[in-house]
Design an enzyme around this catalytic site. Structure first.
Site, PDB file in Angstrom:
ATOM      1  N   THR A 252      84.590  -7.084   2.085  1.00 27.73           N
ATOM      2  CA  THR A 252      85.671  -7.434   3.007  1.00 27.73           C
ATOM      3  C   THR A 252      86.971  -6.704   2.676  1.00 27.73           C
ATOM      4  OG1 THR A 252      84.670  -9.623   3.195  1.00 27.73           O
ATOM      5  CG2 THR A 252      86.894  -9.369   4.055  1.00 27.73           C
ATOM      6  N   GLU A 253      87.681  -6.292   3.734  1.00 25.24           N
ATOM      7  CA  GLU A 253      88.972  -5.613   3.595  1.00 25.24           C
ATOM      8  C   GLU A 253      90.017  -6.289   4.470  1.00 25.24           C
ATOM      9  OE1 GLU A 253      88.480  -1.524   4.543  1.00 25.24           O
ATOM     10  OE2 GLU A 253      87.011  -1.153   2.952  1.00 25.24           O
TER      11      GLU A 253
ATOM     12  N   ARG B 143      67.463 -49.972   4.888  1.00 20.62           N
ATOM     13  CA  ARG B 143      66.083 -50.183   4.438  1.00 20.62           C
ATOM     14  C   ARG B 143      65.295 -48.879   4.435  1.00 20.62           C
ATOM     15  NH1 ARG B 143      63.200 -55.109   7.273  1.00 20.62           N
ATOM     16  NH2 ARG B 143      61.725 -54.545   5.638  1.00 20.62           N
TER      17      ARG B 143
ATOM     18  N   GLU C 167      79.226 -13.618   3.349  1.00 23.27           N
ATOM     19  CA  GLU C 167      77.976 -12.932   3.717  1.00 23.27           C
ATOM     20  C   GLU C 167      77.764 -12.912   5.224  1.00 23.27           C
ATOM     21  OE1 GLU C 167      75.159 -11.516   1.382  1.00 23.27           O
ATOM     22  OE2 GLU C 167      77.198 -11.184   0.735  1.00 23.27           O
TER      23      GLU C 167
END
Length: 402
Positions: free
Chosen positions: A136-137, A284, A379
């Site tokens: 990432t940039e 339950r 990602e």
């Protein structure tokens, strides 16, 4: 595809769960409160994992996530290999703590990137290194193809210039796998990945981020100014293949996206397990009853469990396909999109179901809700994954469907 955990991985899965329960959980809150402090306890654990994985073709860590050695076709026999073992380990460890897993030496996404695309000589040379991954940039958002960091060939070196942000383990790792372009005019096809060792002149960590979650893991910004990297550190093929385009470097994601999905599966499972435990005196848990016959809170928990199971199976399929050398780009994105969204919903809903208990620091539920958000972002965001899936289904290129 057999939906049961392969017997040969049962021991690894059990060991990973024990680490999560007895090693990660006890120090989880400590390092959530001490952001940027390195968890020293991980050094011994990382050494133990290195020993367990030595010589094993089916290791438990990120370095086993590769299509190398995968079965070429089902006629050769179904293979349950490194991608599946890595995924099962990640699921269990993130049941303990996502941030601590991301802070684990030699288990980063950069290591998975090296395993995915490096040649045999590079695999041997970078064995034992702890690698972060820098994609990432500033200003590029989720578009990996818009990378502006440049790599210019100069003799036996490449000269890198640019800036990377949100690099997980960017300060602590031994090296960083940096995505850069050889020629902006050639677009996606010219993007390659380089292993840059910390201490290389021209590379500097400029900032550490303060984050919502995964605080045990450091997240750094790194600048490159005339940073000279040996040409031998370019991962995979140095040739620019316009026909193949971006596919070469994107192969990394085919292996790492199922792992990130596995992180989401692990933290969501932790939240579901703890919520069931907190509500055991109230519900339950009678699965024979239709949803309309139980109260809203109980029905909500059942629905969350169903969503979790769907995400788990999709993620297992993506890793299994990688082990069997089947194209899994679409399935990796499906798994990442589904698991990321489900983890966000599950962890937040579990806080809601637990009421005041879930919102306080006496319980890890509130921490897991914060940690899970990043798993739907890094990602490739939810939106990017859906776009990739649409392109694969419709047979469209990235320029045709944006």
């Amino acid at each position: 595809m057999n939906l049961e955990t392969p017997k040969k991985f049962a021991g690894l899965k059990h060991q990973a769960h024990q680490v999560a329960a007895n090693y990660f959980r006890p120090i989880s809150r400590k390092y959530d409160k001490a952001e940027h402090a390195y968890p020293k306890e991980l050094d011994l654990l990382a050494a133990l994992l290195d020993g367990m994985n030595a010589g094993s073709p089916d290791a438990i860590g990120a370095t086993s996530a590769s299509k190398r050695g995968a079965a070429k076709s089902l006629e050769e026999g179904v293979k349950n290999g490194g991608n599946l073992s890595a995924l099962l380990g990640v699921m269990e460890l993130c049941w303990g703590d996502v941030g601590l897993l991301l802070a684990m030496p030699r288990q980063g996404l950069g290591n998975a990137a090296i395993a995915a695309v490096a040649n045999d000589e590079q695999l041997q040379r970078f064995s034992g290194t702890w690698a972060a991954m820098a994609i990432t940039e500033p200003g590029t958002g989720s578009d990996s193809a818009a990378i502006r960091t440049t790599a210019r060939k100069d003799g036996d070196h490449y000269v890198l210039n640019g800036e990377k942000i949100f690099v997980t383990s960017g300060e602590r790792a031994d090296s960083v796998v940096v995505w850069a372009t050889l020629d902006k005019a050639l677009g996606r096809a010219a993007i390659k990945s380089f292993v840059v060792e910390h201490g290389t002149p021209g590379m500097s960590v400029t900032r550490l981020e303060k984050k919502l979650g995964i605080k045990a893991s450091d997240t750094a910004s790194i600048s490159f100014s005339d940073c000279r990297v040996p040409a031998a550190n370019l991962l995979g093929n140095p040739e620019v293949d316009v026909q193949k385009g971006f596919a070469g470097v994107m192969e990394t994601f085919d292996n790492t996206r199922p792992l990130v999905a596995g992180m989401a599966i692990g933290v969501a499972k932790a939240s579901l397990d703890r919520t069931r435990e907190l509500l055991k005196d109230t519900f339950r848990f009678d699965y024979a009853k239709p949803l309309l016959a139980v109260n809203h809170a109980e029905a909500t928990l059942y629905r969350l469990e169903a969503e979790w199971e769907a995400a788990r199976l999709l993620t297992l399929k993506a890793a299994w396909m990688a082990d069997n050398k089947q194209p899994n780009s679409k399935e990796a994105s499906i798994a990442k999109a589904k698991a990321g969204r489900v983890a966000n919903e599950v962890t937040l809903k579990c806080v809601e179901l637990a009421g005041a208990l879930g919102y306080g620091e006496d319980e890890l539920l509130e921490k897991w809700a914060r940690d899970s958000k990043i798993l739907d972002i890094f990602e490739g965001t939810q939106q990017i994954q859906l776009l990739i899936v649409a392109r694969r289904l419709l047979g469209k290129s990235s320029s045709e469907l944006k």
